[in-house]
Design a protein around this motif. Structure first.
Motif, PDB file in Angstrom:
ATOM      1  N   LYS A   1       0.840  -1.197   0.000  1.00  0.00           N
ATOM      2  CA  LYS A   1       0.000   0.000   0.000  1.00  0.00           C
ATOM      3  C   LYS A   1       0.875   1.248   0.000  1.00  0.00           C
ATOM      4  N   LYS A   2       1.936   1.226   0.796  1.00  0.00           N
ATOM      5  CA  LYS A   2       2.874   2.361   0.851  1.00  0.00           C
ATOM      6  C   LYS A   2       3.579   2.536  -0.485  1.00  0.00           C
TER       7      LYS A   2
ATOM      8  N   ASP B   1       1.904   6.634  -6.789  1.00  0.00           N
ATOM      9  CA  ASP B   1       0.853   7.581  -7.163  1.00  0.00           C
ATOM     10  C   ASP B   1       1.303   9.021  -6.905  1.00  0.00           C
ATOM     11  N   GLU B   2       1.956   9.225  -5.773  1.00  0.00           N
ATOM     12  CA  GLU B   2       2.453  10.565  -5.428  1.00  0.00           C
ATOM     13  C   GLU B   2       3.526  11.022  -6.421  1.00  0.00           C
TER      14      GLU B   2
ATOM     15  N   SER C   1       1.154   3.933  -2.964  1.00  0.00           N
ATOM     16  CA  SER C   1       0.869   5.316  -2.591  1.00  0.00           C
ATOM     17  C   SER C   1       2.024   6.225  -3.027  1.00  0.00           C
TER      18      SER C   1
END
Length: 133
Positions: free
Chosen positions: A32-33, A39-40, A36
């Motif tokens: 998930k990290k 995506d960032e 994330s």
């Protein structure tokens, strides 16, 4: 969000591969990290792209290191998924009960196998790129 990640992973990677990615709670949090961060980074404009003479600012704020770490993590996940699918197709241990089920990775591997004569050759790098898109 977690549910949608699992659904998309199952559609792209298959039930067994996505289950192995998310079964361990710590591994699921790690993924998930990573996603994330990915995506960032997609929305981050490096200063060096706008003003090349200020490219050193990206290194100073840790952007280059974060890009490299995120790339390596996503690359290893995709490599594992593709290797699992290739192993399964070569008669390795059965990944699931339904041998006729094909996911997105299986379709890409089939294109690579069937269209060698037609001029379409998907290497592992191309398969990873298509999955990320």
């Amino acid at each position: 969000m977690a549910y949608s990640n699992i659904v998309v992973s199952r559609a792209a990677f298959g039930d067994e591969s996505s289950r192995s990615l998310y079964d361990d709670v710590d591994r699921g949090r790690e993924l998930k990290k990573v996603f994330s961060d990915f995506d960032e980074l997609l929305g981050t404009e490096p200063v060096g792209e706008l003003l090349p003479w200020l490219g050193w600012v990206d290194a100073l704020r840790g952007l280059e290191g974060k890009v490299q770490r995120t790339f390596e993590a996503i690359d290893s996940v995709l490599e594992k998924v593709i290797d699992d699918h290739r192993h399964h197709r070569e008669g390795g241990p059965q990944m699931g009960a339904d041998d006729n089920h094909q996911d997105f990775v299986d379709v890409l591997l089939d294109i690579n196998k069937m269209d060698m004569d037609g001029g379409i050759q998907l290497d592992t790098i191309e398969i990873k790129a298509i999955i990320l898109v």
